[in-house]
Design an enzyme around this catalytic site. Structure first.
Site, PDB file in Angstrom:
ATOM      1  N   THR A 154       0.802  -1.223   0.000  1.00 51.17           N
ATOM      2  CA  THR A 154       0.000   0.000   0.000  1.00 51.17           C
ATOM      3  C   THR A 154       0.838   1.278   0.000  1.00 51.17           C
ATOM      4  O   THR A 154       0.303   2.373   0.199  1.00 51.17           O
ATOM      5  CB  THR A 154      -0.920   0.012   1.239  1.00 51.17           C
ATOM      6  OG1 THR A 154      -0.097  -0.134   2.412  1.00 51.17           O
ATOM      7  CG2 THR A 154      -1.921  -1.138   1.194  1.00 51.17           C
ATOM      8  N   GLU A 155       2.130   1.165  -0.229  1.00 53.12           N
ATOM      9  CA  GLU A 155       3.037   2.307  -0.077  1.00 53.12           C
ATOM     10  C   GLU A 155       2.622   3.522  -0.903  1.00 53.12           C
ATOM     11  O   GLU A 155       2.707   4.667  -0.434  1.00 53.12           O
ATOM     12  CB  GLU A 155       4.469   1.889  -0.443  1.00 53.12           C
ATOM     13  CG  GLU A 155       5.162   1.029   0.604  1.00 53.12           C
ATOM     14  CD  GLU A 155       4.892  -0.456   0.457  1.00 53.12           C
ATOM     15  OE1 GLU A 155       5.580  -1.262   1.092  1.00 53.12           O
ATOM     16  OE2 GLU A 155       3.954  -0.810  -0.304  1.00 53.12           O
ATOM     17  N   VAL A 156       2.184   3.312  -2.156  1.00 55.30           N
ATOM     18  CA  VAL A 156       1.868   4.466  -3.018  1.00 55.30           C
ATOM     19  C   VAL A 156       0.704   5.283  -2.464  1.00 55.30           C
ATOM     20  O   VAL A 156       0.559   6.459  -2.805  1.00 55.30           O
ATOM     21  CB  VAL A 156       1.558   4.015  -4.466  1.00 55.30           C
ATOM     22  CG1 VAL A 156       2.793   3.402  -5.106  1.00 55.30           C
ATOM     23  CG2 VAL A 156       0.368   3.068  -4.520  1.00 55.30           C
ATOM     24  N   ILE A 158       0.336   6.332   0.501  1.00 58.19           N
ATOM     25  CA  ILE A 158       0.778   7.338   1.476  1.00 58.19           C
ATOM     26  C   ILE A 158       1.961   8.130   0.927  1.00 58.19           C
ATOM     27  O   ILE A 158       2.720   8.742   1.696  1.00 58.19           O
ATOM     28  CB  ILE A 158       1.122   6.705   2.837  1.00 58.19           C
ATOM     29  CG1 ILE A 158       2.298   5.728   2.716  1.00 58.19           C
ATOM     30  CG2 ILE A 158      -0.082   6.025   3.450  1.00 58.19           C
ATOM     31  CD1 ILE A 158       2.879   5.302   4.056  1.00 58.19           C
ATOM     32  N   PHE A 160       4.616   6.981  -0.531  1.00 58.95           N
ATOM     33  CA  PHE A 160       5.882   6.263  -0.398  1.00 58.95           C
ATOM     34  C   PHE A 160       6.046   5.357  -1.616  1.00 58.95           C
ATOM     35  O   PHE A 160       5.210   5.365  -2.529  1.00 58.95           O
ATOM     36  CB  PHE A 160       5.873   5.464   0.909  1.00 58.95           C
ATOM     37  CG  PHE A 160       7.227   4.984   1.353  1.00 58.95           C
ATOM     38  CD1 PHE A 160       8.332   5.805   1.320  1.00 58.95           C
ATOM     39  CD2 PHE A 160       7.388   3.685   1.825  1.00 58.95           C
ATOM     40  CE1 PHE A 160       9.569   5.363   1.726  1.00 58.95           C
ATOM     41  CE2 PHE A 160       8.615   3.228   2.245  1.00 58.95           C
ATOM     42  CZ  PHE A 160       9.710   4.066   2.192  1.00 58.95           C
TER      43      PHE A 160
END
Length: 278
Positions: A154-156, A158, A160
């Site tokens: 799920t980084e993208v 937030i 990241f």
């Protein structure tokens, strides 16, 4: 001990049970299986710098221990791992570039350590595995999840990026699936994760612990340690080298393995129609 035809030959090793105390994980060795448990259930086993350091220590300890043949990675509580700890993320925003680079390299070293580990590493995913938690699953040789588990990067979402894990995910699932998972940041069901090749099987929660332990025990009892190590090296090597170079290296490893004591013992048992317990 050698025995007559049709009977079992045992490679006798010193077996021991061992528990080592850490702050953010637990480590236990039993029946040649080292179980590494992410142990921050109140934080959904979220990762921070200290936990990463403890994981490095635990995997090194398992690698150095001749009585360990398989490593089992799991989590305490309802979640396998929810990714980076919120306090940890807040701290990273205060870091300099050099501090963030050093932190990233520590995580990189843990990933390399797991991926290239001499022992087989199995993930028992008893709950959600998100972001860095899903990254840990990606690194393992074999992974088994409960039907209720959601997995994803799920980084993208937030701002990241799933930088380090992308290197391993492309290898594991192929470019198309990796693009879908990393760019959308969506969470997928355990069934879909299996279909994508991210995990091996989906197992009911009431059965998964026994199921995975039987697989680990089977590896301990039915396969030679050196054969497992070299086969793992071969798999990791395939994508790193041109075809002819990979084949040349495979031929050399083949020849080296034929001289290994375990191979000689295994072939002798096969020719004598004797069952061999490793």
């Amino acid at each position: 001990m050698l025995s007559g035809p049709g009977r079992c030959i045992k490679n006798v090793t010193l077996s021991h049970n061992l528990t080592t105390t850490f702050s953010f994980i637990t480590y236990e060795v039993k029946n040649r299986i080292a179980t590494v448990t992410l142990n921050r259930p109140e934080k959904r086993n979220a990762l921070n710098g200290a936990m990463v350091a403890e994981l490095q220590q635990a995997f090194k300890q398992a690698g150095d221990d001749d009585a360990v043949k398989v490593i089992l990675l799991t989590g305490a509580g309802d979640a396998f791992c929810a990714g980076a700890d919120l306090e940890y993320l807040q701290q990273l925003q205060q870091n300099t570039f050099d501090e963030n680079l050093a932190d990233s390299k520590a995580l990189m070293q843990l990933m390399q350590q797991i991926y290239h580990h001499d022992k087989i590493v199995i993930a028992l995913v008893q709950g959600h595995a998100i972001a860095g938690g899903c990254g840990l699953v990606t690194l393992c040789d074999l992974s088994y999840a409960v039907p209720e588990a959601l997995l994803g990067y799920t980084e993208v979402k937030i701002g990241f990026i799933p930088a380090l894990v992308s290197v391993f995910l492309v290898r594991k699932t192929g470019e198309g699936r990796a693009r879908e998972l990393l760019l959308t940041g969506k969470l997928v069901s355990a069934d879909k994760a299996q279909a994508y090749g991210l995990i091996n099987e989906v197992v009911p929660k009431a059965e998964i612990t026994d199921y995975v332990n039987k697989i680990a025990a089977g590896l301990c009892e039915e396969a030679a340690a050196n054969s497992l190590k070299v086969t793992k090296q071969l798999i990791g090597m395939v994508l790193d080298k041109p075809l002819d170079e990979a084949l040349e290296q495979a031929a050399r490893l083949n020849a080296q393995t034929r001289e290994h004591a375990e191979c000689r013992r295994g072939i002798q048992a096969f020719l004598n129609k004797e069952k061999l317990a490793w």
